[in-house]
Motif scaffolding. Sequence first.
Motif, PDB file in Angstrom:
ATOM      1  N   ALA A 103     -60.714  18.708   5.101  1.00  0.00           N
ATOM      2  CA  ALA A 103     -61.492  17.907   6.210  1.00  0.00           C
ATOM      3  C   ALA A 103     -62.827  18.609   6.348  1.00  0.00           C
ATOM      4  O   ALA A 103     -63.852  17.771   6.337  1.00  0.00           O
ATOM      5  CB  ALA A 103     -60.603  18.098   7.689  1.00  0.00           C
ATOM      6  N   THR A 104     -62.917  20.021   5.947  1.00  0.00           N
ATOM      7  CA  THR A 104     -64.198  20.536   5.714  1.00  0.00           C
ATOM      8  C   THR A 104     -65.271  19.928   4.836  1.00  0.00           C
ATOM      9  O   THR A 104     -66.346  20.227   4.667  1.00  0.00           O
ATOM     10  CB  THR A 104     -64.200  22.215   5.901  1.00  0.00           C
ATOM     11  N   GLN A 105     -64.765  19.353   3.739  1.00  0.00           N
ATOM     12  CA  GLN A 105     -65.377  18.950   2.635  1.00  0.00           C
ATOM     13  C   GLN A 105     -65.450  17.252   2.460  1.00  0.00           C
ATOM     14  O   GLN A 105     -66.116  16.902   1.613  1.00  0.00           O
ATOM     15  CB  GLN A 105     -64.664  19.438   1.535  1.00  0.00           C
ATOM     16  N   THR A 106     -64.992  16.574   3.628  1.00  0.00           N
ATOM     17  CA  THR A 106     -65.161  15.328   3.696  1.00  0.00           C
ATOM     18  C   THR A 106     -66.977  15.072   3.549  1.00  0.00           C
ATOM     19  O   THR A 106     -67.563  15.484   4.274  1.00  0.00           O
ATOM     20  CB  THR A 106     -64.891  14.548   5.012  1.00  0.00           C
ATOM     21  N   THR A 107     -67.215  14.076   2.664  1.00  0.00           N
ATOM     22  CA  THR A 107     -68.643  13.535   2.750  1.00  0.00           C
ATOM     23  C   THR A 107     -68.887  12.341   3.422  1.00  0.00           C
ATOM     24  O   THR A 107     -67.848  11.421   3.550  1.00  0.00           O
ATOM     25  CB  THR A 107     -68.964  13.217   1.324  1.00  0.00           C
ATOM     26  N   PRO A 108     -69.944  11.989   3.794  1.00  0.00           N
ATOM     27  CA  PRO A 108     -70.109  10.570   4.567  1.00  0.00           C
ATOM     28  C   PRO A 108     -69.858   9.351   3.602  1.00  0.00           C
ATOM     29  O   PRO A 108     -69.331   8.412   3.993  1.00  0.00           O
ATOM     30  CB  PRO A 108     -71.603  10.741   5.155  1.00  0.00           C
ATOM     31  N   GLU A 109     -70.181   9.579   2.323  1.00  0.00           N
ATOM     32  CA  GLU A 109     -69.595   8.701   1.470  1.00  0.00           C
ATOM     33  C   GLU A 109     -68.392   8.354   1.268  1.00  0.00           C
ATOM     34  O   GLU A 109     -67.840   7.264   1.268  1.00  0.00           O
ATOM     35  CB  GLU A 109     -70.415   8.878   0.123  1.00  0.00           C
ATOM     36  N   ASP A 110     -67.604   9.362   1.124  1.00  0.00           N
ATOM     37  CA  ASP A 110     -65.938   9.242   1.080  1.00  0.00           C
ATOM     38  C   ASP A 110     -65.603   8.635   2.387  1.00  0.00           C
ATOM     39  O   ASP A 110     -64.523   7.791   2.413  1.00  0.00           O
ATOM     40  CB  ASP A 110     -65.286  10.558   0.861  1.00  0.00           C
ATOM     41  N   PHE A 111     -65.984   9.154   3.468  1.00  0.00           N
ATOM     42  CA  PHE A 111     -65.624   8.444   4.807  1.00  0.00           C
ATOM     43  C   PHE A 111     -65.894   7.032   4.840  1.00  0.00           C
ATOM     44  O   PHE A 111     -65.022   6.246   5.292  1.00  0.00           O
ATOM     45  CB  PHE A 111     -66.239   9.295   5.842  1.00  0.00           C
ATOM     46  N   ASP A 112     -67.062   6.632   4.485  1.00  0.00           N
ATOM     47  CA  ASP A 112     -67.283   5.333   4.618  1.00  0.00           C
ATOM     48  C   ASP A 112     -66.624   4.384   3.545  1.00  0.00           C
ATOM     49  O   ASP A 112     -66.146   3.084   3.957  1.00  0.00           O
ATOM     50  CB  ASP A 112     -68.865   5.099   4.403  1.00  0.00           C
ATOM     51  N   ALA A 113     -66.261   4.881   2.493  1.00  0.00           N
ATOM     52  CA  ALA A 113     -65.646   4.042   1.456  1.00  0.00           C
ATOM     53  C   ALA A 113     -64.245   3.952   1.875  1.00  0.00           C
ATOM     54  O   ALA A 113     -63.632   2.831   1.729  1.00  0.00           O
ATOM     55  CB  ALA A 113     -65.469   4.932  -0.003  1.00  0.00           C
ATOM     56  N   VAL A 114     -63.524   4.723   2.481  1.00  0.00           N
ATOM     57  CA  VAL A 114     -62.311   4.716   2.920  1.00  0.00           C
ATOM     58  C   VAL A 114     -61.915   3.791   4.188  1.00  0.00           C
ATOM     59  O   VAL A 114     -61.213   2.982   4.080  1.00  0.00           O
ATOM     60  CB  VAL A 114     -61.398   5.904   3.289  1.00  0.00           C
TER      61      VAL A 114
END
Length: 255
Positions: A103-114
Amino acid sequence: MIELPSTPSFSLAGKRVLVTGASSGIGLACATALAEAGGEVVLAARREEKLKEAVEALNGRGWNASALQLDIADVLEVQVSVERHGPFDVLVNSAGLARHTPATQTTPEDFDAVMNVNLRGAYFITQCVAKGLIEAGRPGSLINMSSQMAHVGGIDRAVYCASKFAVEGFTKAMALEFGPKQVRVNTICPTFIRTPFTEQTFDNPERVKWIEQKIKLGRTGVVEDIMGAVLYLASDASSLVTGTSMLIDGGWTAD
Protein backbone atom coordinates in the motif's frame (compact mmCIF):
# COMPACT_ATOMS: atom_id res chain seq x y z
CA MET A 1 -52.48 -37.24 -4.42
CA ILE A 2 -49.54 -35.05 -3.37
CA GLU A 3 -48.70 -32.24 -5.75
CA LEU A 4 -44.95 -31.94 -6.33
CA PRO A 5 -43.26 -28.61 -7.08
CA SER A 6 -41.63 -27.99 -10.45
CA THR A 7 -37.88 -27.49 -10.64
CA PRO A 8 -37.11 -23.97 -11.93
CA SER A 9 -35.58 -23.77 -15.37
CA PHE A 10 -31.87 -23.23 -15.91
CA SER A 11 -32.47 -22.70 -19.62
CA LEU A 12 -31.45 -19.40 -21.21
CA ALA A 13 -33.27 -20.07 -24.47
CA GLY A 14 -34.49 -16.78 -25.91
CA LYS A 15 -32.25 -14.72 -23.59
CA ARG A 16 -29.68 -12.24 -24.88
CA VAL A 17 -26.48 -12.30 -22.82
CA LEU A 18 -23.54 -9.87 -22.66
CA VAL A 19 -20.29 -11.21 -21.19
CA THR A 20 -17.34 -8.84 -20.80
CA GLY A 21 -13.76 -9.96 -20.31
CA ALA A 22 -14.88 -12.90 -22.41
CA SER A 23 -11.78 -13.61 -24.49
CA SER A 24 -10.19 -15.90 -21.87
CA GLY A 25 -10.30 -17.20 -18.31
CA ILE A 26 -13.40 -16.79 -16.17
CA GLY A 27 -15.16 -14.64 -18.76
CA LEU A 28 -14.80 -17.27 -21.47
CA ALA A 29 -15.94 -19.98 -19.05
CA CYS A 30 -19.06 -17.95 -18.25
CA ALA A 31 -19.78 -17.37 -21.93
CA THR A 32 -19.42 -21.10 -22.53
CA ALA A 33 -21.83 -22.06 -19.74
CA LEU A 34 -24.45 -19.54 -20.82
CA ALA A 35 -24.19 -20.39 -24.51
CA GLU A 36 -24.51 -24.10 -23.72
CA ALA A 37 -27.68 -23.27 -21.76
CA GLY A 38 -29.20 -21.78 -24.90
CA GLY A 39 -28.38 -18.10 -24.50
CA GLU A 40 -27.59 -15.80 -27.41
CA VAL A 41 -24.22 -14.71 -26.08
CA VAL A 42 -22.29 -11.59 -27.08
CA LEU A 43 -18.65 -11.90 -26.03
CA ALA A 44 -17.02 -8.55 -25.33
CA ALA A 45 -13.35 -7.76 -24.70
CA ARG A 46 -10.53 -5.59 -25.98
CA ARG A 47 -8.56 -8.34 -27.76
CA GLU A 48 -10.22 -8.77 -31.14
CA GLU A 49 -8.29 -11.83 -32.30
CA LYS A 50 -8.87 -13.73 -29.07
CA LEU A 51 -12.55 -12.84 -29.25
CA LYS A 52 -12.83 -14.22 -32.78
CA GLU A 53 -11.19 -17.47 -31.71
CA ALA A 54 -13.57 -17.82 -28.76
CA VAL A 55 -16.65 -17.13 -30.87
CA GLU A 56 -15.55 -19.61 -33.54
CA ALA A 57 -15.06 -22.28 -30.87
CA LEU A 58 -18.52 -21.67 -29.38
CA ASN A 59 -20.25 -21.56 -32.74
CA GLY A 60 -18.40 -24.75 -33.64
CA ARG A 61 -20.33 -26.48 -30.84
CA GLY A 62 -23.57 -25.35 -32.43
CA TRP A 63 -24.15 -22.56 -29.90
CA ASN A 64 -25.10 -18.94 -30.59
CA ALA A 65 -22.22 -16.53 -30.03
CA SER A 66 -20.94 -13.27 -31.51
CA ALA A 67 -18.09 -10.86 -30.79
CA LEU A 68 -18.07 -7.21 -29.66
CA GLN A 69 -14.78 -5.40 -29.25
CA LEU A 70 -15.23 -3.25 -26.15
CA ASP A 71 -13.16 -1.52 -23.47
CA ILE A 72 -15.36 -1.14 -20.39
CA ALA A 73 -13.07 1.59 -19.04
CA ASP A 74 -14.38 3.79 -21.88
CA VAL A 75 -17.79 4.75 -20.52
CA LEU A 76 -18.95 6.53 -23.69
CA GLU A 77 -18.06 3.49 -25.79
CA VAL A 78 -19.97 1.28 -23.36
CA GLN A 79 -23.05 3.50 -23.47
CA VAL A 80 -23.10 3.56 -27.28
CA SER A 81 -22.44 -0.18 -27.65
CA VAL A 82 -25.04 -1.31 -25.11
CA GLU A 83 -27.68 0.98 -26.60
CA ARG A 84 -26.86 -0.20 -30.13
CA HIS A 85 -26.71 -3.94 -29.41
CA GLY A 86 -29.10 -4.25 -26.45
CA PRO A 87 -31.26 -4.72 -24.58
CA PHE A 88 -29.55 -7.65 -22.89
CA ASP A 89 -31.45 -9.93 -20.54
CA VAL A 90 -28.26 -10.97 -18.75
CA LEU A 91 -24.99 -9.18 -18.04
CA VAL A 92 -21.90 -10.97 -16.79
CA ASN A 93 -19.16 -8.43 -16.26
CA SER A 94 -15.93 -10.38 -15.93
CA ALA A 95 -13.54 -7.65 -17.06
CA GLY A 96 -11.00 -6.90 -14.36
CA LEU A 97 -7.57 -5.48 -13.59
CA ALA A 98 -5.10 -6.00 -10.74
CA ARG A 99 -1.90 -4.16 -9.90
CA HIS A 100 -0.61 -5.59 -6.63
CA THR A 101 1.93 -3.64 -4.59
CA PRO A 102 2.41 -2.78 -0.92
CA ALA A 103 0.00 0.00 0.00
CA THR A 104 2.90 2.37 0.67
CA GLN A 105 3.98 1.96 -2.96
CA THR A 106 0.63 2.52 -4.66
CA THR A 107 0.92 5.12 -7.40
CA PRO A 108 -1.94 7.35 -8.53
CA GLU A 109 -1.57 5.80 -11.99
CA ASP A 110 -2.05 2.26 -10.68
CA PHE A 111 -4.94 3.34 -8.46
CA ASP A 112 -6.75 5.03 -11.35
CA ALA A 113 -6.13 2.13 -13.75
CA VAL A 114 -7.63 -0.43 -11.36
CA MET A 115 -10.57 1.76 -10.37
CA ASN A 116 -11.37 2.69 -13.97
CA VAL A 117 -11.95 -0.96 -14.85
CA ASN A 118 -13.01 -2.68 -11.62
CA LEU A 119 -15.26 0.05 -10.24
CA ARG A 120 -16.04 2.80 -12.76
CA GLY A 121 -16.31 0.39 -15.69
CA ALA A 122 -18.35 -2.12 -13.69
CA TYR A 123 -20.70 0.58 -12.40
CA PHE A 124 -21.50 2.12 -15.75
CA ILE A 125 -21.88 -1.09 -17.74
CA THR A 126 -24.29 -2.33 -15.06
CA GLN A 127 -26.13 0.98 -15.26
CA CYS A 128 -26.33 0.85 -19.07
CA VAL A 129 -27.69 -2.69 -19.26
CA ALA A 130 -30.18 -1.94 -16.48
CA LYS A 131 -31.44 1.16 -18.29
CA GLY A 132 -32.00 -0.84 -21.47
CA LEU A 133 -34.02 -3.45 -19.61
CA ILE A 134 -36.09 -0.93 -17.66
CA GLU A 135 -36.88 1.09 -20.77
CA ALA A 136 -37.93 -2.11 -22.55
CA GLY A 137 -40.01 -3.23 -19.57
CA ARG A 138 -38.09 -6.50 -19.31
CA PRO A 139 -36.76 -8.40 -16.29
CA GLY A 140 -33.08 -9.29 -16.16
CA SER A 141 -30.08 -10.51 -14.22
CA LEU A 142 -26.93 -8.40 -13.85
CA ILE A 143 -23.84 -10.15 -12.48
CA ASN A 144 -20.48 -8.60 -11.67
CA MET A 145 -17.46 -10.82 -11.12
CA SER A 146 -16.19 -9.60 -7.78
CA SER A 147 -13.76 -11.46 -5.51
CA GLN A 148 -13.34 -13.02 -2.10
CA MET A 149 -11.13 -9.95 -1.61
CA ALA A 150 -14.36 -7.95 -1.51
CA HIS A 151 -14.95 -9.53 1.92
CA VAL A 152 -11.46 -9.77 3.44
CA GLY A 153 -8.17 -7.89 3.31
CA GLY A 154 -5.16 -9.04 1.33
CA ILE A 155 -1.44 -8.28 1.55
CA ASP A 156 -0.34 -6.05 -1.36
CA ARG A 157 -3.97 -5.80 -2.48
CA ALA A 158 -5.26 -2.57 -0.93
CA VAL A 159 -6.34 -1.03 -4.23
CA TYR A 160 -7.82 -4.26 -5.57
CA CYS A 161 -9.74 -4.84 -2.32
CA ALA A 162 -10.99 -1.25 -2.36
CA SER A 163 -12.34 -1.66 -5.89
CA LYS A 164 -14.13 -4.91 -5.12
CA PHE A 165 -15.57 -3.78 -1.79
CA ALA A 166 -17.05 -0.84 -3.72
CA VAL A 167 -18.62 -3.19 -6.27
CA GLU A 168 -20.38 -5.00 -3.44
CA GLY A 169 -21.73 -1.64 -2.23
CA PHE A 170 -23.22 -0.49 -5.50
CA THR A 171 -24.61 -3.98 -6.10
CA LYS A 172 -26.75 -3.71 -2.96
CA ALA A 173 -27.86 -0.15 -3.78
CA MET A 174 -28.77 -0.97 -7.38
CA ALA A 175 -30.59 -4.12 -6.28
CA LEU A 176 -32.85 -1.94 -4.10
CA GLU A 177 -33.51 0.50 -6.94
CA PHE A 178 -34.02 -2.01 -9.74
CA GLY A 179 -35.88 -4.70 -7.76
CA PRO A 180 -39.35 -3.22 -8.37
CA LYS A 181 -38.55 -3.44 -12.11
CA GLN A 182 -37.62 -7.15 -11.73
CA VAL A 183 -33.98 -6.45 -12.61
CA ARG A 184 -31.71 -8.40 -10.26
CA VAL A 185 -28.11 -7.42 -9.40
CA ASN A 186 -25.62 -9.82 -7.78
CA THR A 187 -21.93 -10.61 -7.60
CA ILE A 188 -19.84 -13.75 -7.77
CA CYS A 189 -16.81 -13.75 -5.49
CA PRO A 190 -14.20 -16.35 -6.47
CA THR A 191 -11.06 -17.32 -4.61
CA PHE A 192 -7.81 -17.69 -6.55
CA ILE A 193 -8.71 -19.27 -9.90
CA ARG A 194 -6.09 -20.61 -12.30
CA THR A 195 -6.30 -18.43 -15.43
CA PRO A 196 -3.85 -16.50 -17.64
CA PHE A 197 -4.73 -13.51 -15.41
CA THR A 198 -3.32 -15.24 -12.31
CA GLU A 199 -0.26 -16.97 -13.81
CA GLN A 200 2.18 -14.76 -11.94
CA THR A 201 0.65 -15.72 -8.60
CA PHE A 202 0.70 -19.45 -9.34
CA ASP A 203 4.31 -19.30 -10.55
CA ASN A 204 5.32 -18.59 -6.92
CA PRO A 205 5.40 -21.90 -4.93
CA GLU A 206 5.35 -20.11 -1.57
CA ARG A 207 2.30 -18.09 -2.58
CA VAL A 208 0.52 -21.24 -3.79
CA LYS A 209 1.27 -22.95 -0.48
CA TRP A 210 -0.19 -19.99 1.41
CA ILE A 211 -3.31 -19.99 -0.80
CA GLU A 212 -3.91 -23.72 -0.34
CA GLN A 213 -3.59 -23.34 3.43
CA LYS A 214 -6.23 -20.58 3.45
CA ILE A 215 -8.68 -22.51 1.25
CA LYS A 216 -10.39 -25.00 3.55
CA LEU A 217 -11.10 -27.45 0.74
CA GLY A 218 -7.37 -27.67 0.13
CA ARG A 219 -7.17 -26.80 -3.55
CA THR A 220 -7.10 -23.75 -5.75
CA GLY A 221 -9.93 -22.99 -8.12
CA VAL A 222 -10.42 -23.65 -11.82
CA VAL A 223 -12.79 -21.83 -14.16
CA GLU A 224 -15.22 -24.75 -14.12
CA ASP A 225 -15.89 -23.93 -10.45
CA ILE A 226 -17.56 -20.68 -11.59
CA MET A 227 -19.70 -22.02 -14.41
CA GLY A 228 -22.53 -23.50 -12.35
CA ALA A 229 -22.82 -20.38 -10.23
CA VAL A 230 -23.10 -18.01 -13.17
CA LEU A 231 -25.72 -20.22 -14.81
CA TYR A 232 -27.75 -20.24 -11.59
CA LEU A 233 -27.65 -16.45 -11.19
CA ALA A 234 -28.35 -15.83 -14.88
CA SER A 235 -31.35 -18.15 -15.03
CA ASP A 236 -34.84 -18.11 -13.56
CA ALA A 237 -33.65 -20.65 -10.98
CA SER A 238 -32.41 -17.66 -8.94
CA SER A 239 -35.46 -15.45 -9.48
CA LEU A 240 -35.62 -14.47 -5.77
CA VAL A 241 -31.90 -13.69 -5.46
CA THR A 242 -30.75 -10.08 -5.63
CA GLY A 243 -28.41 -7.72 -3.82
CA THR A 244 -26.09 -10.45 -2.63
CA SER A 245 -22.77 -12.12 -3.36
CA MET A 246 -22.08 -15.77 -4.10
CA LEU A 247 -18.78 -16.74 -2.50
CA ILE A 248 -16.90 -19.48 -4.35
CA ASP A 249 -13.87 -19.48 -2.09
CA GLY A 250 -13.47 -23.00 -0.77
CA GLY A 251 -14.13 -21.71 2.74
CA TRP A 252 -11.50 -18.94 2.73
CA THR A 253 -13.85 -16.37 4.31
CA ALA A 254 -15.47 -18.83 6.72
CA ASP A 255 -12.93 -17.95 9.47
